[in-house]
Write a protein that holds these residues in place. Structure first.
Motif, PDB file in Angstrom:
ATOM      1  N   ILE A   1     -23.394  69.744  40.227  1.00 28.62           N
ATOM      2  CA  ILE A   1     -24.274  70.329  41.237  1.00 28.62           C
ATOM      3  C   ILE A   1     -24.543  71.772  40.815  1.00 28.62           C
ATOM      4  O   ILE A   1     -23.626  72.588  40.752  1.00 28.62           O
ATOM      5  N   THR A   2     -25.809  72.093  40.542  1.00 26.32           N
ATOM      6  CA  THR A   2     -26.131  73.400  39.961  1.00 26.32           C
ATOM      7  C   THR A   2     -26.424  74.475  41.007  1.00 26.32           C
ATOM      8  O   THR A   2     -26.873  75.565  40.657  1.00 26.32           O
ATOM      9  N   ASP A   3     -26.186  74.168  42.260  1.00 27.41           N
ATOM     10  CA  ASP A   3     -26.301  75.166  43.328  1.00 27.41           C
ATOM     11  C   ASP A   3     -25.189  74.892  44.328  1.00 27.41           C
ATOM     12  O   ASP A   3     -24.189  74.273  43.996  1.00 27.41           O
ATOM     13  N   VAL A   4     -25.376  75.300  45.559  1.00 28.15           N
ATOM     14  CA  VAL A   4     -24.329  75.172  46.559  1.00 28.15           C
ATOM     15  C   VAL A   4     -24.275  73.747  47.113  1.00 28.15           C
ATOM     16  O   VAL A   4     -25.291  73.039  47.160  1.00 28.15           O
ATOM     17  N   VAL A   5     -23.089  73.321  47.510  1.00 28.28           N
ATOM     18  CA  VAL A   5     -22.900  72.043  48.196  1.00 28.28           C
ATOM     19  C   VAL A   5     -22.666  72.333  49.667  1.00 28.28           C
ATOM     20  O   VAL A   5     -21.607  72.821  50.063  1.00 28.28           O
ATOM     21  N   GLU A   6     -23.694  72.059  50.474  1.00 32.97           N
ATOM     22  CA  GLU A   6     -23.586  72.214  51.924  1.00 32.97           C
ATOM     23  C   GLU A   6     -23.402  70.869  52.610  1.00 32.97           C
ATOM     24  O   GLU A   6     -22.948  70.802  53.743  1.00 32.97           O
ATOM     25  N   GLY A   7     -23.793  69.793  51.936  1.00 35.98           N
ATOM     26  CA  GLY A   7     -23.667  68.453  52.481  1.00 35.98           C
ATOM     27  C   GLY A   7     -22.355  67.805  52.068  1.00 35.98           C
ATOM     28  O   GLY A   7     -21.317  68.465  51.982  1.00 35.98           O
ATOM     29  N   SER A   8     -22.411  66.499  51.773  1.00 36.94           N
ATOM     30  CA  SER A   8     -21.183  65.733  51.545  1.00 36.94           C
ATOM     31  C   SER A   8     -21.214  65.012  50.202  1.00 36.94           C
ATOM     32  O   SER A   8     -22.253  64.536  49.762  1.00 36.94           O
ATOM     33  N   ILE A   9     -20.041  64.944  49.598  1.00 36.96           N
ATOM     34  CA  ILE A   9     -19.795  64.103  48.425  1.00 36.96           C
ATOM     35  C   ILE A   9     -18.672  63.154  48.812  1.00 36.96           C
ATOM     36  O   ILE A   9     -17.590  63.593  49.205  1.00 36.96           O
ATOM     37  N   ASP A  10     -18.937  61.855  48.722  1.00 34.15           N
ATOM     38  CA  ASP A  10     -17.993  60.859  49.228  1.00 34.15           C
ATOM     39  C   ASP A  10     -17.695  59.847  48.133  1.00 34.15           C
ATOM     40  O   ASP A  10     -18.584  59.138  47.668  1.00 34.15           O
ATOM     41  N   LEU A  11     -16.428  59.772  47.713  1.00 35.42           N
ATOM     42  CA  LEU A  11     -15.968  58.782  46.748  1.00 35.42           C
ATOM     43  C   LEU A  11     -15.013  57.825  47.442  1.00 35.42           C
ATOM     44  O   LEU A  11     -14.062  58.263  48.095  1.00 35.42           O
ATOM     45  N   ASP A  12     -15.275  56.523  47.281  1.00 34.14           N
ATOM     46  CA  ASP A  12     -14.389  55.528  47.866  1.00 34.14           C
ATOM     47  C   ASP A  12     -13.316  55.065  46.892  1.00 34.14           C
ATOM     48  O   ASP A  12     -12.458  54.268  47.255  1.00 34.14           O
ATOM     49  N   ALA A  13     -13.406  55.521  45.647  1.00 32.11           N
ATOM     50  CA  ALA A  13     -12.395  55.191  44.639  1.00 32.11           C
ATOM     51  C   ALA A  13     -12.084  56.460  43.849  1.00 32.11           C
ATOM     52  O   ALA A  13     -12.625  57.531  44.125  1.00 32.11           O
ATOM     53  N   ASP A  14     -11.249  56.332  42.835  1.00 28.90           N
ATOM     54  CA  ASP A  14     -10.651  57.491  42.180  1.00 28.90           C
ATOM     55  C   ASP A  14     -11.674  58.375  41.460  1.00 28.90           C
ATOM     56  O   ASP A  14     -12.643  57.898  40.867  1.00 28.90           O
ATOM     57  N   LEU A  15     -11.392  59.665  41.500  1.00 25.57           N
ATOM     58  CA  LEU A  15     -12.085  60.645  40.672  1.00 25.57           C
ATOM     59  C   LEU A  15     -11.225  60.883  39.436  1.00 25.57           C
ATOM     60  O   LEU A  15     -10.239  61.618  39.476  1.00 25.57           O
ATOM     61  N   GLU A  16     -11.593  60.237  38.330  1.00 26.93           N
ATOM     62  CA  GLU A  16     -10.884  60.451  37.068  1.00 26.93           C
ATOM     63  C   GLU A  16     -11.643  61.435  36.180  1.00 26.93           C
ATOM     64  O   GLU A  16     -11.071  62.023  35.267  1.00 26.93           O
ATOM     65  N   GLY A  17     -12.934  61.593  36.429  1.00 23.59           N
ATOM     66  CA  GLY A  17     -13.748  62.542  35.686  1.00 23.59           C
ATOM     67  C   GLY A  17     -13.785  63.883  36.394  1.00 23.59           C
ATOM     68  O   GLY A  17     -12.738  64.435  36.746  1.00 23.59           O
ATOM     69  N   SER A  18     -14.981  64.397  36.629  1.00 22.23           N
ATOM     70  CA  SER A  18     -15.067  65.739  37.212  1.00 22.23           C
ATOM     71  C   SER A  18     -16.239  65.858  38.173  1.00 22.23           C
ATOM     72  O   SER A  18     -17.251  65.175  38.045  1.00 22.23           O
ATOM     73  N   ILE A  19     -16.061  66.742  39.141  1.00 19.62           N
ATOM     74  CA  ILE A  19     -17.135  67.222  40.007  1.00 19.62           C
ATOM     75  C   ILE A  19     -17.252  68.711  39.732  1.00 19.62           C
ATOM     76  O   ILE A  19     -16.296  69.463  39.950  1.00 19.62           O
ATOM     77  N   VAL A  20     -18.404  69.125  39.232  1.00 19.57           N
ATOM     78  CA  VAL A  20     -18.613  70.517  38.822  1.00 19.57           C
ATOM     79  C   VAL A  20     -19.676  71.132  39.728  1.00 19.57           C
ATOM     80  O   VAL A  20     -20.817  70.671  39.747  1.00 19.57           O
ATOM     81  N   ILE A  21     -19.293  72.157  40.464  1.00 21.85           N
ATOM     82  CA  ILE A  21     -20.205  72.842  41.380  1.00 21.85           C
ATOM     83  C   ILE A  21     -20.434  74.247  40.836  1.00 21.85           C
ATOM     84  O   ILE A  21     -19.507  75.049  40.770  1.00 21.85           O
TER      85      ILE A  21
END
Length: 622
Positions: A326-346
């Protein structure tokens, strides 16, 4: 004036009105009825194999005209097929006339054409518009300036070539349904100022594995397919629906319900299978992303921000090396129902929320990845554990104390990274009761690397705390006790005293010529340790309750040392049996209550008691 004459100077809207008006040019042996409103038309129909024809239409037109081909049954009731449908323009009209082509069966059997090899206009001085096309089987290739309506029951085996529309310099596909697979590219001319697909509905796959295909145009309104193998490069689009896996790369600047995109449904990207490639939106996003499968290893989903009320959901998680960026701000939602093995980059801040299942944070979440001034002000929820600035104790962000092993092995890091006090070994600000140790591991909230030197500087202090300090944590590294010139904290020599290695978030310090011994306090500060993979490779920032390089007045930093607090721990004297952090009579009482072997002769005897008494009397374990 006839309807033909009135449409000479009008737009494509006339083409539907004009279809079916004028002369019958049906060849005696062909199963096609041809009507037209052009200036002149002649036809050639050749049966190239049983029930398969080449149909050539030679015509002249000075404005806007139509040609309609009605596909009749063959004798015996079978449906005919066309191999090549060719339009040949005579004359050298300089105003580039528009010819609208309709190919369909009779009422009640519109898709009576069994198959179509190709549609082509062999003259460059005509704008060919496919007004209406019905085919009961496969189509090879369509070459035209625009397609208004096409319903193809089978596959499109070669693709579509959308040419420059002279006069308006715009080309489009208004509506196309493909009952099978669309296996080729949709190629719009590079000379067009604008081009687009309003609705493309494919029951099968768009593209195929191992074959390079693409759709490159200004915009599309709605594309629906099963598996998507084709690369798509557009300025903007409204809605993409993939019933299987998304394997092609998607590049766009905008995902929204902009009116000019046409289409229907809520804007966004909706994938029933897995995202195995990349979807990159660079400028604006207003909608949702829903992936029922996983974001695969090496896959990338990039969005320019998630506004309040918008959501990205990935049901089967993010695999190792997969990235949600995400190349700007996260004001909403990120929802994972299974594992995060990689990355979330904000790149910017988190004021919304990120949710992963219990034990599902195995990878990395980065906040403020561009090393700006962004903050972590929202929540990261891992099962029943909430990490956020509004929480207390170990759950308080950004420097939470919940163990990574509890979360799933990963971490949430605000750039620049601090050390994790409880993932480190020993724990920060702890009292080590197991005696001397040879290895220290300092874990951080994000990946680190050594940019210069050894990455860290190690300081050792004596057992006694100098007056008036209540603890080692409050004694600055540059403290100079009264009396002869000296320093309270003695720095280890990085050339031989210890070795370092880095793996991911952890730097491991192993004593070489020295060990971390009893009766000492230790404080470690960064010295050349940086945040890995972050623009500008900023130094890690140690923020803690140990003063580090602050001076005794706590108002400036010690000269010549990095401006930082420290990671620290104590290893008490082996004679401090009641762990009071001083040698006093309580240690004698503790030995009498529970005798301990202190001289390693495998016997807790009077010699050990004497050693305890001696240490208490002398105030030292030396």
């Amino acid at each position: 004036m006839s309807s033909h004459g009135r449409c000479k100077l009008t737009t494509l809207a006339c083409l539907y009105l004009m279809a079916g008006v004028a002369a019958d040019a049906r060849a005696q042996s062909c199963p096609f009825t041809i009507t037209n409103t052009v200036d002149s038309l002649s036809s050639s129909c050749v049966e190239v194999s049983s029930g398969v024809y080449d149909l050539s239409l030679t015509l002249s037109e000075s404005g806007t005209g139509t040609v309609t081909v009605i596909v009749n049954d063959l004798p015996g009731g079978a449906s005919p097929a066309i191999r090549d449908l060719e339009l040949v323009m005579t004359g050298t009209e300089e105003n580039y006339p528009i010819v609208g082509l309709t190919v369909k069966g009779p009422l009640g059997d519109l898709a009576n054409l069994a198959s179509l090899g190709k549609i082509i206009a062999t003259s460059s001085n005509v704008n060919l518009v496919v007004v209406e096309l019905w085919v009961g089987g496969n189509v090879g290739n369509i070459e035209a300036q625009a397609v208004l309506f096409a319903d193809i029951a089978g596959d499109v085996t070669e693709g579509l070539d959308l040419l420059e529309f002279t006069g308006s310099n715009y080309s489009s596909i208004a509506y196309m349904h493909v009952g099978g697979d669309l296996l080729g590219s949709i190629a719009f001319s590079d000379a067009l100022d604008a081009s687009g697909v309003q609705q493309l509905l494919i029951d099968g796959d768009f593209g195929s594995a191992g074959v390079s295909t693409e759709l490159r145009c200004t915009s599309f309104g709605k594309i629906v397919c099963d598996n998507l193998w084709t690369d798509v490069d557009v300025t903007g689009f409204r809605r993409l629906e993939v019933g299987g896996d998304l394997n092609g790369d998607i590049v766009t600047a905008d995902i929204s319900d902009t009116l000019s995109y046409h289409g229907s449904g809520d804007p966004g990207v909706f994938v029933d299978g897995n995202l195995k490639s990349s979807v990159g939106c660079s400028y604006s996003f207003s909608g949702s992303v829903s992936i029922d499968g996983f974001l695969g290893a090496g896959g990338l989903l990039q969005l320019p921000g998630i506004s309040s009320g918008e959501m990205v959901s990935i049901a089967s998680g993010i695999q190792s090396d997969g990235e949600l960026r995400i190349t700007d701000v996260v004001e909403g939602s990120i929802d994972l129902d299974a594992d995060l093995e990689g990355s979330i980059v904000i790149y910017d801040g988190l004021s919304g929320d990120i949710t992963v299942p219990s034990g599902g944070l195995g990878g990395q979440i980065l906040i403020n990845q561009q090393n700006g001034l962004a903050e972590w002000s929202g929540d990261v929820v891992v099962g029943s554990t909430t990490l956020g600035p509004g929480e207390t104790g170990d759950n308080e962000a950004p420097y939470y104390g919940v163990l990574s092993s509890t979360l799933g092995g990963g971490a949430v890091g605000l750039v620049p990274f601090n050390f994790h006090p409880k993932d480190s070994a020993p724990d920060h600000d702890s009292v080590v009761t197991t005696g001397a140790i040879s290895t220290v591991q300092i874990a951080h909230y994000g990946p680190v690397s050594i940019d210069s030197g050894n990455g860290v500087r190690i300081y050792e202090a004596t057992w006694a705390v100098p007056y008036p300090y209540p603890s080692h944590a409050e004694v600055p590294l540059c403290y100079d006790p009264p009396g002869p010139p000296t320093t309270y904290w003695q720095e280890w020599d990085g050339e031989g005293d210890f070795d370092v290695s880095v793996s991911g978030r952890v730097i491991t310090i192993t004593g070489d010529e020295r060990t971390f011994t009893t009766g000492k306090a230790y404080q470690i500060i960064p010295g050349g340790l940086v945040c890995a993979g972050i623009p500008g490779t900023p130094d890690v920032v140690y923020i803690s309750n140990w003063f580090g390089a602050w001076d005794e007045d706590n108002d400036e930093f010690c000269d010549g040392l990095p401006e930082t607090n420290g990671y620290g721990f104590l290893i008490p004297s082996k004679f401090d049996l009641n762990l009071s952090l001083e040698l006093e009579t309580g240690d004698v009482d503790a030995w009498l209550t529970e005798p301990v072997d202190l001289d390693d002769d495998d016997d807790a005897d009077v010699l050990d008691l004497a050693a305890v008494i001696d240490a208490v009397v002398n105030g030292s374990d030396e």
